[in-house]
Write a protein that holds these residues in place. Structure first.
Motif, short mmCIF file in Angstrom:
data_model
loop_
_atom_site.label_atom_id
_atom_site.label_comp_id
_atom_site.label_asym_id
_atom_site.label_seq_id
_atom_site.Cartn_x
_atom_site.Cartn_y
_atom_site.Cartn_z
N LYS A 64 64.83 -3.58 -4.57
CA LYS A 64 64.56 -2.20 -4.16
C LYS A 64 63.16 -1.73 -4.53
N GLY A 65 62.29 -2.67 -4.89
CA GLY A 65 60.95 -2.28 -5.32
C GLY A 65 60.18 -1.54 -4.25
N GLN A 66 60.39 -1.90 -2.97
CA GLN A 66 59.63 -1.26 -1.89
C GLN A 66 59.98 0.22 -1.79
N ASP A 67 61.26 0.56 -1.92
CA ASP A 67 61.66 1.98 -1.85
C ASP A 67 61.09 2.76 -3.02
N LEU A 68 61.11 2.18 -4.21
CA LEU A 68 60.55 2.88 -5.37
C LEU A 68 59.04 3.06 -5.22
N GLU A 69 58.37 2.08 -4.62
CA GLU A 69 56.93 2.21 -4.41
C GLU A 69 56.63 3.34 -3.43
N GLN A 70 57.44 3.46 -2.36
CA GLN A 70 57.24 4.57 -1.42
C GLN A 70 57.48 5.91 -2.10
N LEU A 71 58.47 5.95 -2.98
CA LEU A 71 58.75 7.18 -3.72
C LEU A 71 57.60 7.53 -4.64
N ARG A 72 57.06 6.53 -5.33
CA ARG A 72 55.91 6.78 -6.21
C ARG A 72 54.70 7.26 -5.40
N GLU A 73 54.50 6.64 -4.26
CA GLU A 73 53.36 7.01 -3.42
C GLU A 73 53.46 8.46 -2.97
N ALA A 74 54.69 8.89 -2.61
CA ALA A 74 54.87 10.29 -2.20
C ALA A 74 54.63 11.23 -3.38
N LEU A 75 55.12 10.87 -4.56
CA LEU A 75 55.03 11.77 -5.71
C LEU A 75 53.63 11.77 -6.33
N ASP A 76 52.79 10.83 -5.93
CA ASP A 76 51.40 10.83 -6.42
C ASP A 76 50.55 11.89 -5.74
N ARG A 77 51.05 12.48 -4.67
CA ARG A 77 50.28 13.53 -3.98
C ARG A 77 50.18 14.77 -4.87
N PRO A 78 49.09 15.52 -4.78
CA PRO A 78 48.87 16.64 -5.72
C PRO A 78 49.67 17.90 -5.40
N GLU A 79 50.07 18.11 -4.13
CA GLU A 79 50.73 19.35 -3.74
C GLU A 79 52.25 19.15 -3.67
N ASP A 80 52.97 20.15 -4.15
CA ASP A 80 54.44 20.10 -4.14
C ASP A 80 54.95 21.42 -3.58
N VAL A 81 54.93 21.57 -2.27
CA VAL A 81 55.32 22.82 -1.62
C VAL A 81 56.52 22.53 -0.71
N TYR A 82 57.70 22.75 -1.24
CA TYR A 82 58.92 22.54 -0.44
C TYR A 82 59.16 23.77 0.43
N PRO A 83 59.56 23.59 1.69
CA PRO A 83 59.73 24.76 2.59
C PRO A 83 61.05 25.49 2.35
N PHE A 84 61.12 26.24 1.24
CA PHE A 84 62.33 27.01 0.96
C PHE A 84 62.52 28.09 2.02
#
Length: 747
Positions: free
Chosen positions: A353-373
Motif C-alpha cells: 500500500k505504499g503508493q496510496d500512502l505516498e499519494q496521501l503524503r503528496e496531498a498533505l504536503d500542500r500548504p493550503e487546507d481549505v475544505y468547502p464546508f
C-alpha cells in the motif's frame, strides 16, 4: 327510534376514540422522542381500568334500555309484530351483555396505556417544563380551558331540562360535541349560549397564540442584538469567511483527496451524491479488515494496571481479523505463536500500500487546507471526509506500529508524521471535528508506544515529534467549540419559527441520536389541520426555547472561558467534573438536547489532553534512554537537562506517577478524575470519572520484554461508540483509544 340512538351512540363512541388515538399518537410521538417516557409511568396505571369502566357503563346502559323496551312490549298485545319486536329487543339486550363482557375481558388484557402514552407524554413534558412555556400561552390555555368547561356545564344544564339520556351522553367528553350539534340541529334556542362561550374560548386560544408568538419573537430579536453588541456572531459564515484558493496548493484539490471535497456537497442527485457513492471504492486500498460480531480480550495479571495503548495487541487483533476475513465460516482463528510470525502475517497488508500512502503524503504536503464546508446547511452539513480521514489515520498508525516492531525506524517515523498531519487536516472548531482530531492524535500514540518498545527513532526525531504534539491543545478549544456550535445551529433552528417546529425538533433528535440525518428522510410534516389548530402556539413555544438556548450557551461560554483560565493552575479533578453536568430543565428543550452532548464531548477532549501530556513525558524519557541506555529512576532526573521542570499531572497538579521496570521499560500514569492513586489501574469505564471506580490513565513501555499477547477464551460483542460520532451521518469507527479493532477495556 331507540335502535337508531344506540347505533349513533356506538358510531360516535368509536369515531371519538379513533380520533383521540390518532391525534394523540401523531402529536405525542414527537414528544415521546424527547423525554416523554419519564413522565408517563405515574399516570398510565389509571388508564386501563378507566377505559374498561367507561365502556362497561355504556354497554350496560345500552343493554338495560334494550331489555326494558322488550319487557314493556311483553306487557302489550300479543300480535305477531309485537312478539317479533319483543324477541328482537330481548335478544339484542342479551347480545349486548355478552358482547360487553367480551369487550371488557379483552380490554383488561390489552395495555391500553400504550394508546394514550403519547398524550400523557405531552402532558408530562408540559408539566415538567412549565417554566419554559411562554406565560401568555399559559394564561391563554387556562382561560380557554375555563371557558370550555363553563360552556360544557351550561350545555349539560340545558340538556338535563330536555332529557336525562342526553345529559348522560354529555358527561362523556368524546360525545359532548356530537350532542351539542344534535341540540343545535333541533333548533333548541338556549343552545346558542354554550356555542357563544365556546367561540369566545376559541378566540382566547388563538389570540393568546398570536400574541405569545409576537412577544417571543421580539424578545429573541432583542437577545440576538445584545449578542451582536458583545461581539458574539451567530453567523457561521462570518466566523469562517470563504478564502480564495489556488487549486495547485489546496490539499482538497489534489487528485487523491478531491473526491472527499466533492462528497461534502449536499445535493441529492449531482456531483456530491456520485462522489459519496464512489468514496468506498476510491479508498478501498486503505480499508482494514473488519470482524463483524467479534472482539478480542487479552489476559493480564490480576492487580496489574492495563495500559491505555497496547500496540502489539492491535496488531495481534488485526491478524485475527485477517483470518476471519479469509475464512468467515470458521468458528475461530489460530493466533500467531510469536511476534515474528505476527509481523510476517501482516506484511502483505501493509507492504503493497505504499503508493496510496505516498499519494496521501503528496496531498498533505500542500500548504493550503481549505475544505468547502457548506455552512448554509447548518447542523445538517455533510462531513463525509471525517470518517475517511479517521480511516487513513488508523491505517497509518498501524502501519507505523508494524514498521516499528520490524525495526524499520525511519518508515515508522514517516507514517507517524503522516498521522500527525492528518490530525491537522480538514478541521474547524466544531465538536465533531475536534473529537475526530482527538481520536487521530490518539491513534498516533499507538505508533509512538511501539517505537518506544523498540527504541526505533533518533533523538532528533523524538524532539521533532514532541514539538509537533505540543501544538495540539484540546483544552483551549472548549469555549470556541461552544461559540461555533451555536453559530452553526442557531440560523438553521431559527428558520423553523415560521414553519413546523415539531418537524425541526424531530429531525434534530434523530440526528443527535444517530438514528438518521437532518435531510428529513422518513419524517412527515405536520398536516395542515394540526398546524391550523396549534401552529402559532407551537411556534411561540419553540421561539422561547431558542431564547433559552442562546442564554444557556452564553452562560456555558462564560463558564468555560473561566475554566480554561483555571486549567493551568488548579487540579482538574476538583472543578472539571461539576462543569460537565448536563443542561437543566430551565435551559429549555433545545439546550438540553445540544449541551448535554457537549459535556460528553468535553470529557473526551480533556482526557485526550491528559494523555498527550503523559505521552510528551514518555518521549523525554525515551531521549534520556538513548543517551544512558536506561530509563531514569525518577522523573526528577530529567531536570534540567531534558526538561526545565518536573511535569505535573493536570488532574492533581502534582507530578505524574512514575516507575522504572526491570529491563528497558517504565510506567507513567495520571491518577484520573477521582484524584486518587489507584496504582495505575483503570475500570471498564476507561477513565470517565464514574464515582468510586479506579480511573488511572497508564502508559507502559515494556521494551525488549514485550511478549505476544495472551487471549482470553471468551469472545464478546464489540463495544460500539455512538456518542457524538454519528452526527452529520458519521459512522462509528471505534473508540479513540482503540483504533481499528474494537475491544472492551479490561477491568
Amino acid at each position: 327510534m331507540l335502535a337508531k340512538k344506540l347505533l349513533s351512540l356506538c358510531i360516535m363512541a368509536v369515531a371519538s376514540l379513533l380520533g383521540l388515538f390518532g391525534v394523540s399518537a401523531f402529536l405525542g410521538s414527537f414528544f415521546t422522542l424527547f423525554d416523554g417516557d419519564n413522565h408517563v409511568a405515574r399516570y398510565e396505571r389509571f388508564i386501563g381500568p378507566g377505559i374498561v369502566a367507561c365502556v362497561g357503563l355504556l354497554m350496560i346502559y345500552a343493554a338495560w334500555k334494550l331489555l326494558r323496551k322488550g319487557i314493556n312490549l311483553s306487557q302489550q298485545s300479543k300480535g305477531d309484530s309485537v312478539s317479533q319486536s319483543r324477541l328482537l329487543y330481548v335478544s339484542g339486550g342479551l347480545a349486548t351483555i355478552f358482547i360487553s363482557t367480551l369487550i371488557i375481558l379483552a380490554l383488561s388484557n390489552v395495555p391500553l396505556e400504550l394508546l394514550f402514552r403519547p398524550l400523557l407524554a405531552i402532558i408530562g413534558n408540559l408539566l415538567s417544563t412549565f417554566d419554559t412555556i411562554p406565560s401568555l400561552l399559559t394564561w391563554g390555555f387556562f382561560i380557554a380551558l375555563g371557558l370550555h368547561v363553563v360552556a360544557w356545564g351550561v350545555a349539560m344544564r340545558i340538556g338535563l331540562r330536555r332529557s336525562r339520556w342526553l345529559c348522560f351522553l354529555m358527561c362523556v367528553p368524546f360525545l359532548y360535541p356530537f350532542c351539542l350539534i344534535d341540540m343545535g340541529l333541533k333548533r333548541h334556542k338556549l343552545v346558542m349560549l354554550p356555542f357563544c362561550i365556546h367561540l369566545l374560548a376559541i378566540l382566547a386560544w388563538y389570540g393568546g397564540g398570536f400574541l405569545a408568538k409576537s412577544t417571543e419573537v421580539t424578545s429573541l430579536e432583542a437577545r440576538i442584538e445584545a449578542l451582536g453588541e458583545q461581539g458574539e456572531s451567530l453567523n457561521i459564515a462570518t466566523l469562517y469567511p470563504s478564502e480564495p484558493t489556488n487549486p495547485e496548493n489546496n490539499i482538497w484539490d489534489h487528485p487523491y483527496l478531491v473526491m472527499l471535497a466533492r462528497a461534502g456537497q449536499s445535493d441529492t442527485e449531482g456531483e456530491g451524491q456520485r462522489a459519496r457513492e464512489l468514496m468506498d471504492a476510491q479508498y478501498e486500498a486503505l480499508e482494514l479488515p473488519k470482524c463483524p460480531g467479534a472482539s478480542f480480550e487479552y489476559e493480564y495479571p490480576e492487580g496489574q494496571g492495563v495500559p491505555i495503548y497496547r500496540s502489539l495487541e492491535r496488531l495481534h487483533s488485526l491478524a485475527l481479523c485477517l483470518d476471519f476475513e479469509a475464512s468467515p465460516a470458521a468458528d475461530s482463528a489460530d493466533p500467531p505463536a510469536s511476534i515474528e510470525t505476527l509481523l510476517e502475517q501482516l506484511a502483505p497488508l501493509f507492504d503493497p500500500k505504499g503508493q496510496d500512502l505516498e499519494q496521501l503524503r503528496e496531498a498533505l504536503d500542500r500548504p493550503e487546507d481549505v475544505y468547502p464546508f457548506d455552512w448554509k446547511e447548518g447542523p445538517g452539513m455533510l462531513l463525509p471526509h471525517l470518517s475517511k480521514l479517521k480511516m487513513f489515520s488508523i491505517y497509518a498508525c498501524l502501519s507505523a506500529t508494524h514498521h516499528a516492531y520490524r525495526g524499520n525506524g525511519d518508515a515508522s517515523y514517516q507514517d507517524s508524521r503522516l498521522v500527525l498531519r492528518l490530525a491537522e487536516t480538514g478541521h474547524w472548531d466544531g465538536m465533531i471535528t475536534r473529537l475526530v482530531q482527538a481520536a487521530q492524535v490518539s491513534y498516533l500514540m499507538v505508533g509512538i508506544q511501539a517505537a518506544q518498545d523498540r527504541h526505533s527513532w533518533s533523538e532528533a526525531q523524538w524532539k521533532a515529534m514532541n514539538a509537533s504534539l505540543e501544538t495540539f491543545n484540546m483544552v483551549q478549544h472548549a469555549p470556541e467549540i461552544l461559540r461555533k456550535e451555536r453559530a452553526l445551529l442557531f440560523p438553521w433552528l431559527k428558520a423553523g419559527i415560521n414553519g413546523d417546529p415539531l418537524e425541526t425538533l424531530s429531525m434534530l433528535y434523530f440526528q443527535q441520536s444517530g438514528a438518521g440525518t437532518l435531510d428529513g428522510s422518513g419524517l412527515s410534516p405536520l398536516p395542515p389541520v394540526y398546524r391550523w389548530l396549534a401552529g402559532t402556539h407551537l411556534q411561540a413555544w419553540y421561539t422561547r426555547q431558542l431564547s433559552l438556548m442562546l442564554e444557556a450557551f452564553s452562560q456555558r461560554i462564560a463558564q468555560w472561558d473561566d475554566l480554561v483560565q483555571q486549567a493551568d493552575q488548579h487540579p482538574w479533578s476538583r472543578f472539571l467534573p461539576a462543569a460537565f453536568d448536563e443542561s437543566q430543565e430551565q435551559d429549555g428543550l433545545l439546550a438540553r438536547m445540544w449541551l448535554s452532548s457537549m459535556g460528553s464531548g468535553f470529557r473526551r477532549l480533556f482526557r485526550a489532553q491528559v494523555i498527550m501530556e503523559i505521552c510528551s513525558v514518555s518521549m523525554h524519557l525515551e531521549r534520556y534512554y538513548l543517551h544512558h541506555q536506561a530509563y531514569p529512576t525518577k522523573l526528577e532526573d530529567l531536570v534540567p537537562a531534558w526538561i526545565p521542570e518536573i511535569p505535573l499531572d493536570p488532574m492533581t497538579q502534582a507530578p505524574f506517577k512514575y516507575k522504572r521496570l526491570e529491563g528497558d521499560g517504565f510506567e507513567i500514569y495520571s491518577v484520573g478524575w477521582n484524584g486518587r492513586d489507584d496504582q495505575g489501574i483503570s475500570s471498564e469505564s476507561g477513565g470517565y470519572f464514574l464515582e468510586g471506580l479506579p480511573d488511572d490513565l497508564l502508559w507502559r513501555v515494556e521494551g525488549a520484554s514485550v511478549k505476544i499477547p495472551v487471549m482470553k477464551e471468551t469472545i464478546d460483542e464489540p463495544k460500539i461508540d455512538i456518542e457524538m460520532m454519528q452526527r452529520y451521518g458519521l459512522l462509528p469507527m471505534g473508540d479513540e483509544e482503540d483504533p481499528g479493532i474494537p475491544e472492551k477495556q479490561a477491568k
